[in-house]
Design a protein around this motif. Structure first.
Motif, PDB file in Angstrom:
ATOM      1  N   ALA A 108       1.551   0.662  -6.484  1.00  0.00           N
ATOM      2  CA  ALA A 108       0.187   1.447  -6.457  1.00  0.00           C
ATOM      3  C   ALA A 108      -0.345   2.212  -7.636  1.00  0.00           C
ATOM      4  O   ALA A 108       0.678   2.400  -8.983  1.00  0.00           O
ATOM      5  N   PRO A 164       0.812  -7.269  -6.231  1.00  0.00           N
ATOM      6  CA  PRO A 164       0.079  -6.687  -5.675  1.00  0.00           C
ATOM      7  C   PRO A 164      -1.823  -6.514  -5.436  1.00  0.00           C
ATOM      8  O   PRO A 164      -1.962  -6.870  -7.028  1.00  0.00           O
ATOM      9  N   LYS A 166      -9.008  -6.259 -13.489  1.00  0.00           N
ATOM     10  CA  LYS A 166      -9.031  -7.509 -12.671  1.00  0.00           C
ATOM     11  C   LYS A 166      -9.848  -7.774 -12.543  1.00  0.00           C
ATOM     12  O   LYS A 166     -10.135  -9.603 -11.455  1.00  0.00           O
ATOM     13  N   GLY A 168      -4.413  -5.659  -4.123  1.00  0.00           N
ATOM     14  CA  GLY A 168      -5.512  -4.749  -4.358  1.00  0.00           C
ATOM     15  C   GLY A 168      -6.320  -4.373  -4.887  1.00  0.00           C
ATOM     16  O   GLY A 168      -6.034  -4.824  -6.278  1.00  0.00           O
ATOM     17  N   GLU A 169      -6.955  -3.153  -5.531  1.00  0.00           N
ATOM     18  CA  GLU A 169      -7.847  -2.986  -6.725  1.00  0.00           C
ATOM     19  C   GLU A 169      -6.996  -2.076  -7.562  1.00  0.00           C
ATOM     20  O   GLU A 169      -7.436  -2.329  -8.636  1.00  0.00           O
ATOM     21  N   ASP A 170      -6.481  -1.382  -7.012  1.00  0.00           N
ATOM     22  CA  ASP A 170      -5.094  -0.330  -7.435  1.00  0.00           C
ATOM     23  C   ASP A 170      -4.146  -0.495  -7.675  1.00  0.00           C
ATOM     24  O   ASP A 170      -2.822   0.101  -8.119  1.00  0.00           O
ATOM     25  N   GLY A 171      -3.348  -1.532  -6.858  1.00  0.00           N
ATOM     26  CA  GLY A 171      -2.377  -2.617  -7.469  1.00  0.00           C
ATOM     27  C   GLY A 171      -1.494  -3.068  -8.568  1.00  0.00           C
ATOM     28  O   GLY A 171      -2.788  -4.256  -8.828  1.00  0.00           O
ATOM     29  N   ASP A 217       1.545  -1.249   0.251  1.00  0.00           N
ATOM     30  CA  ASP A 217       0.121   0.597   0.187  1.00  0.00           C
ATOM     31  C   ASP A 217       1.005   1.681   0.037  1.00  0.00           C
ATOM     32  O   ASP A 217       0.836   2.545   0.040  1.00  0.00           O
TER      33      ASP A 217
END
Ligand code: COI
Length: 359
Positions: free
Chosen positions: A172, A134, A346, A136-139, A27
């Protein structure tokens, strides 16, 4: 020999003894400063790609006479790997990067990279380092293939020895807030017959000083204009540019070969047209943009790029004026497009174009 009888490339693999992944906080990674465990290298000598290998990420021993250090004969690509909801790793349109890399290679007198070599190097490396993608949604894992002249020769002539490498960084979001851009009527990035359409390293090095100047003025990036009259929009250096005027989505055409043929740019044009937006690839002049901004007809502006994805533009500066774009949550075009691109990569929505390449 690196090529096997089956026509595939043999890659020697030397894995790390211990991963550096522990302790990395996805993050808070700054863009491009943290690198995954491994890197790929291939050497071009005597007209052949050879010594293909994946080894622990680390410094390169380099002869001080290495051609790229003196004459900038080098190119790069940018691409990303994502994890879908099930944790599967996938790439976005990797063959488009391969095609563009070879277009850049031809422009810079570098050897082309065979598709098999590019894809095998890429998929083997990213599979090995897939824990670095990563979740996550934006990773994503930002992948940087690059190719440069490695001859130890301080003499001006196209080189004969080259190195092709791939390195990876977990990243990110590139921009966390709307981007403030300044249209320079003094500096130029690209002109007809130059290298503006190629991902040549010199395109990026040459803009660092103008960039430092606009940063001093409070802007993040330069929105480049053509080098003849400083009158037509080109691109933003980190991204292609789109503006919405009178409900029509406009983006500079790539015909003149002065801007990068962005893969995200092309994907966004396809998605926008399918959604029913009118998209025009054509010249956008400074007066057209400024008049639309003054008259409230410029309702959206954004950049598109692999690193930046879809990034809203917050302000456009020109000479002594600054034009402020509407608040980001009042911009249906870029909000929809950013969500669509994220959902697609995604795996949240069906990949109707077959753009995803499962690893
Ligand atoms: C990319 O989007 O891949 C680029 O090469 C732009 C750079 C700012 C990271």
């Amino acid at each position: 020999m690196a090529i096997t009888e089956a026509g595939t490339y043999h890659i020697d693999i030397r894995p790390v003894q211990e991963s550096r992944l522990q302790g990395i906080d996805f993050d808070s990674v700054p863009f491009g400063r943290v690198f995954s465990d491994h890197m790929f290298l291939a050497e071009y000598k005597n007209g052949q790609w050879q010594q293909c290998r994946i080894q622990p990420f680390g410094p390169l021993p380099m002869h001080p006479g290495t051609a790229v250090l003196h004459y900038g004969q080098g190119i790069f690509e940018g691409m990303k790997a994502f994890k879908d909801e099930q944790g599967n790793a996938q790439l976005f349109r990797p063959l488009k990067n391969w095609e563009r890399m070879n277009m850049s290679a031809r422009r810079m007198a570098l050897p082309e990279i065979p598709e098999e070599l590019f894809m095998e190097a890429l998929t083997t490396l990213v599979r090995m380092d897939s824990a670095w993608i990563p979740p996550g949604e934006d990773g994503s894992l930002y992948i940087r293939p690059f190719l440069f002249a490695s001859d130890a020769l301080v003499g001006i002539k196209p080189a004969e020895e080259f190195l092709f490498m791939i390195i990876c960084c977990p990243v990110a979001k590139y921009y966390n807030k709307p981007v403030r851009v300044y249209m320079s009527d003094h500096y130029v990035r690209a002109f007809r017959g130059g290298t503006g359409h190629a991902k040549a390293i010199g395109n990026y090095g040459a803009v660092m000083q103008p960039l430092a100047e606009v940063r001093e003025m409070g802007f993040d990036q330069i929105l480049w204009l053509d080098g003849y009259e400083f009158n037509r929009l080109q691109e933003i250096g980190t991204m292609n540019v789109f503006v919405v005027i009178d409900d029509v989505v406009l983006t500079p055409s790539t015909e003149e070969k002065t801007i990068l043929e962005g893969i995200t740019r092309e994907s966004c044009i396809i998605l926008l047209r399918e959604k029913g937006y009118q998209v025009e690839e054509r010249d956008i002049t400074v007066p057209e943009l400024l008049n639309a901004a003054r008259e409230g007809r410029l309702t959206d502006a954004f950049g598109t790029g692999t690193a930046a994805t879809v990034a809203p533009i917050g302000e456009i500066g020109y000479k002594d004026e600054v034009f402020t774009l509407p608040p980001v949550d009042e911009r249906p075009v870029s909000i929809w497009l950013a969500n669509e691109m994220r959902n697609l990569r995604k795996g949240h929505i069906p990949d109707t174009h077959n753009w995803l390449f499962r690893l």
